[in-house]
Motif scaffolding. Structure first.
Motif, mmCIF file in Angstrom:
data_model
loop_
_atom_site.group_PDB
_atom_site.id
_atom_site.type_symbol
_atom_site.label_atom_id
_atom_site.label_comp_id
_atom_site.label_asym_id
_atom_site.label_seq_id
_atom_site.Cartn_x
_atom_site.Cartn_y
_atom_site.Cartn_z
ATOM 1 N N GLY A 1 -35.881 -8.695 7.603
ATOM 2 C CA GLY A 1 -35.390 -9.456 6.453
ATOM 3 C C GLY A 1 -36.296 -9.391 5.238
ATOM 4 O O GLY A 1 -36.009 -10.015 4.207
ATOM 5 N N TYR A 2 -37.396 -8.631 5.340
ATOM 6 C CA TYR A 2 -38.415 -8.665 4.284
ATOM 7 C C TYR A 2 -37.872 -8.309 2.892
ATOM 8 O O TYR A 2 -38.194 -8.980 1.909
ATOM 9 C CB TYR A 2 -39.576 -7.734 4.652
ATOM 10 C CG TYR A 2 -40.665 -7.694 3.602
ATOM 11 C CD1 TYR A 2 -41.568 -8.752 3.468
ATOM 12 C CD2 TYR A 2 -40.787 -6.612 2.735
ATOM 13 C CE1 TYR A 2 -42.565 -8.729 2.504
ATOM 14 C CE2 TYR A 2 -41.782 -6.583 1.767
ATOM 15 C CZ TYR A 2 -42.665 -7.641 1.651
ATOM 16 O OH TYR A 2 -43.651 -7.617 0.693
ATOM 17 N N ALA A 3 -37.048 -7.253 2.811
ATOM 18 C CA ALA A 3 -36.570 -6.808 1.486
ATOM 19 C C ALA A 3 -35.765 -7.909 0.795
ATOM 20 O O ALA A 3 -35.927 -8.147 -0.408
ATOM 21 C CB ALA A 3 -35.734 -5.542 1.627
ATOM 22 N N ILE A 4 -34.923 -8.586 1.562
ATOM 23 C CA ILE A 4 -34.123 -9.673 0.976
ATOM 24 C C ILE A 4 -35.032 -10.841 0.595
ATOM 25 O O ILE A 4 -34.902 -11.415 -0.488
ATOM 26 C CB ILE A 4 -33.014 -10.143 1.949
ATOM 27 C CG1 ILE A 4 -31.957 -9.051 2.096
ATOM 28 C CG2 ILE A 4 -32.388 -11.453 1.479
ATOM 29 C CD1 ILE A 4 -30.847 -9.400 3.071
ATOM 30 N N TRP A 5 -35.959 -11.173 1.478
ATOM 31 C CA TRP A 5 -36.892 -12.270 1.169
ATOM 32 C C TRP A 5 -37.639 -11.977 -0.126
ATOM 33 O O TRP A 5 -37.741 -12.821 -1.021
ATOM 34 C CB TRP A 5 -37.880 -12.477 2.329
ATOM 35 C CG TRP A 5 -38.934 -13.473 1.960
ATOM 36 C CD1 TRP A 5 -38.811 -14.835 1.950
ATOM 37 C CD2 TRP A 5 -40.243 -13.183 1.468
ATOM 38 N NE1 TRP A 5 -39.975 -15.404 1.484
ATOM 39 C CE2 TRP A 5 -40.871 -14.422 1.187
ATOM 40 C CE3 TRP A 5 -40.955 -11.993 1.241
ATOM 41 C CZ2 TRP A 5 -42.170 -14.502 0.688
ATOM 42 C CZ3 TRP A 5 -42.255 -12.080 0.747
ATOM 43 C CH2 TRP A 5 -42.847 -13.324 0.480
ATOM 44 N N LYS A 6 -38.135 -10.771 -0.243
ATOM 45 C CA LYS A 6 -38.922 -10.366 -1.411
ATOM 46 C C LYS A 6 -38.071 -10.440 -2.697
ATOM 47 O O LYS A 6 -38.544 -10.851 -3.750
ATOM 48 C CB LYS A 6 -39.415 -8.937 -1.168
ATOM 49 C CG LYS A 6 -40.361 -8.398 -2.179
ATOM 50 C CD LYS A 6 -41.794 -8.711 -1.787
ATOM 51 C CE LYS A 6 -42.736 -8.308 -2.898
ATOM 52 N NZ LYS A 6 -43.856 -9.225 -3.027
ATOM 53 N N ARG A 7 -36.813 -10.054 -2.568
ATOM 54 C CA ARG A 7 -35.925 -10.028 -3.730
ATOM 55 C C ARG A 7 -35.489 -11.431 -4.170
ATOM 56 O O ARG A 7 -35.446 -11.722 -5.368
ATOM 57 C CB ARG A 7 -34.670 -9.193 -3.376
ATOM 58 C CG ARG A 7 -33.705 -8.977 -4.524
ATOM 59 C CD ARG A 7 -32.391 -8.387 -4.027
ATOM 60 N NE ARG A 7 -31.680 -9.352 -3.179
ATOM 61 C CZ ARG A 7 -30.619 -9.051 -2.438
ATOM 62 N NH1 ARG A 7 -30.154 -7.817 -2.388
ATOM 63 N NH2 ARG A 7 -30.030 -9.982 -1.721
ATOM 64 N N ASP A 8 -35.169 -12.293 -3.210
ATOM 65 C CA ASP A 8 -34.498 -13.567 -3.530
ATOM 66 C C ASP A 8 -35.386 -14.807 -3.457
ATOM 67 O O ASP A 8 -34.995 -15.864 -3.946
ATOM 68 C CB ASP A 8 -33.312 -13.797 -2.569
ATOM 69 C CG ASP A 8 -32.222 -12.751 -2.746
ATOM 70 O OD1 ASP A 8 -32.222 -12.047 -3.770
ATOM 71 O OD2 ASP A 8 -31.367 -12.631 -1.841
ATOM 72 N N PHE A 9 -36.545 -14.721 -2.822
ATOM 73 C CA PHE A 9 -37.387 -15.892 -2.611
ATOM 74 C C PHE A 9 -38.697 -15.732 -3.376
ATOM 75 O O PHE A 9 -39.148 -14.615 -3.598
ATOM 76 C CB PHE A 9 -37.710 -16.078 -1.116
ATOM 77 C CG PHE A 9 -36.528 -16.543 -0.277
ATOM 78 C CD1 PHE A 9 -35.320 -15.864 -0.298
ATOM 79 C CD2 PHE A 9 -36.631 -17.647 0.550
ATOM 80 C CE1 PHE A 9 -34.238 -16.290 0.478
ATOM 81 C CE2 PHE A 9 -35.568 -18.081 1.331
ATOM 82 C CZ PHE A 9 -34.366 -17.400 1.288
ATOM 83 N N THR A 10 -39.305 -16.857 -3.726
ATOM 84 C CA THR A 10 -40.604 -16.783 -4.406
ATOM 85 C C THR A 10 -41.746 -17.202 -3.481
ATOM 86 O O THR A 10 -42.899 -17.241 -3.900
ATOM 87 C CB THR A 10 -40.611 -17.680 -5.657
ATOM 88 O OG1 THR A 10 -40.223 -19.005 -5.262
ATOM 89 C CG2 THR A 10 -39.651 -17.163 -6.708
ATOM 90 N N GLY A 11 -41.421 -17.525 -2.234
ATOM 91 C CA GLY A 11 -42.470 -17.898 -1.301
ATOM 92 C C GLY A 11 -41.906 -18.059 0.096
ATOM 93 O O GLY A 11 -40.691 -17.996 0.312
ATOM 94 N N ALA A 12 -42.824 -18.270 1.049
ATOM 95 C CA ALA A 12 -42.439 -18.514 2.437
ATOM 96 C C ALA A 12 -43.092 -19.821 2.858
ATOM 97 O O ALA A 12 -44.207 -20.126 2.439
ATOM 98 C CB ALA A 12 -42.932 -17.384 3.331
#
Ligand SMILES: *Cc1c(COP(=O)(O)O)cnc(C)c1O
Length: 395
Positions: free
Chosen positions: A296-307
């Motif tokens: 899921g990294y690519a989507i996380w990187k694109r849509d989220f600003t943090g974890a």
């Protein structure tokens, strides 16, 4: 709150959370807004009753404290309106009831928070709503599942327990084109690390119980809607009598002011724990969308600003006494449900038995971790000692 809510000034979230939801000089200069408690709200005159313009009319319909938090969350989420609920789960059920009606079909991610699933299977079914679960990685292929009577699509990204990321913009393109509502449970990211309304969702649900409250001492939920969806949510919440407790609202408002700094630490510790666990010989795999080799990294990187600090692992198969020795002897990781507080947690889970649209495959025990605010080295030492106990008990 004229000064603080100046829409024309765009400030960083770290600044917003400190200043939103407060208005000291309307409260004798006291920094925090007090928890208004009350049922009855008095009207000064007959005329004022008949005019129906008084901002507060009855405790269940809102107080200045409730309104302050609603306004702050609306601003953070980029929405039109927010309704608070007594728990995250009540926010989920209220949002679903705001849209679903008899004869409808709803599409729910297979990796949804388990009680949400139970609500669909029990209550929505009873009122004549058909639920279909879908693979969370479906993306734009959700189009093939939309029927003439499909009322809403429900996403939760990343998914509960197993952290599959969903392509919300791709799903939103379909729901917009087909005139279907898109609801998103954004509890993992919180409003600071993802803004689903910006990604095309109509409604965003948060369990404020988790990071907003942040101290494991209160339950609270919120539903933030765009302009199109707001009146449906407001009507459902009002009709159902949904309202948060005054103390809980106060605690959530207080938590809001430190949310940014707490999340930064949860994020850092969560990532370091995930990386450390990944390198351990006892660990089969780690599910954390902010790890670069996570699916899921690519989507996380694109849509989220943090974890945030919540992720899972699967252990290599280990005899039960080894697992028990690992978990039972941990000193800093408590075992319990919920998360988002200052303390580290671990909980075993097994989602094989109830998922229906996907096949969850693992041979070893799955564990969900919450990285708290403790020092990382102490947490690692605690887990390290746990693996030593596991080895000794498994021999
Ligand atoms: C915890 C949680 C909820 C429910 O929140 P409560 O306040 O415990 O009712 C809903 N959705 C998600 C994703 C959660 O993690």
């Amino acid at each position: 709150m004229a000064l603080k809510d100046d829409e024309s000034v765009r400030r960083a979230p770290a600044t917003e959370v400190v200043h939103l939801g407060r208005d000291p000089f309307s409260h004798h200069g006291f920094v925090n807004l007090p928890p208004y408690r009350g049922s009855t709200v008095l009207y000064p005159t007959l005329e004022s009753i008949e005019a129906k313009t008084q901002p507060f009319t009855y405790g269940r319909r809102g107080t200045p404290t409730v309104r302050a938090l609603e306004t702050a969350l609306t601003r953070l989420a980029g929405g039109a309106d927010t309704k608070l609920a007594a728990s995250g789960y009540q926010a989920v059920t209220t949002a679903l009831l705001a849209f679903a009606e008899a004869g409808d079909h709803v599409l729910i991610a297979d990796t949804v928070y388990h009680p949400t699933r139970q609500f669909c299977d029990y209550l929505l079914k009873r009122i004549g709503v058909e639920t279909e679960y879908y693979d969370p990685t479906i993306g734009s292929r959700i189009a093939a599942l939309i029927r003439a009577n499909t009322r809403l699509v429900y996403v939760e990204s990343p998914g509960s327990q197993t952290f599959e990321m969903q392509d919300i913009p791709a799903i939103a393109e379909v729901t917009r084109a087909r005139n279907v509502w898109l609801l998103a449970d954004n509890t993992w990211a919180s409003p600071l690390y993802c803004r689903p309304l910006d990604l095309g969702a109509d409604v965003v649900i948060e369990a404020g119980t988790k990071y907003l409250v942040g101290h494991a001492d209160a339950l609270l939920g919120s539903i933030t809607s765009n302009a199109r969806a707001a009146r449906h949510v407001e009507r459902a919440a009002g009709t159902l009598g949904v309202c948060p407790g005054s103390e809980e609202t106060y605690l959530a408002l207080r938590g809001l002011h430190t949310l940014d700094v707490r999340l930064a630490r949860h994020q850092e510790t969560g990532l370091r724990l995930a990386e450390w666990l990944k390198a351990r010989p006892e660990v089969e795999r780690v599910m954390h969308p902010a790890l670069p080799d996570d699916p899921g990294y690519a989507i996380w990187k694109r849509d989220f600003t943090g974890a945030t600090g919540l992720f899972s692992i699967v252990l290599k198969p280990v005899p039960k006494p080894g697992l028990a020795a690992f978990l039972d002897g941990l000193k800093l990781f408590g075992m319990g449900y919920s998360w988002g507080g200052f303390e580290s947690l671990v909980i075993p889970f097994d989602c094989k038995s109830y998922r229906t649209a996907t096949h969850w495959q693992c041979d070893g025990q799955a564990l969900r971790f919450h990285a708290g605010l403790e020092d990382i080295n102490d947490l690692i030492a605690d887990l390290n000692a746990g693996f030593a106990r596991m080895k000794a008990a498994s021999a």
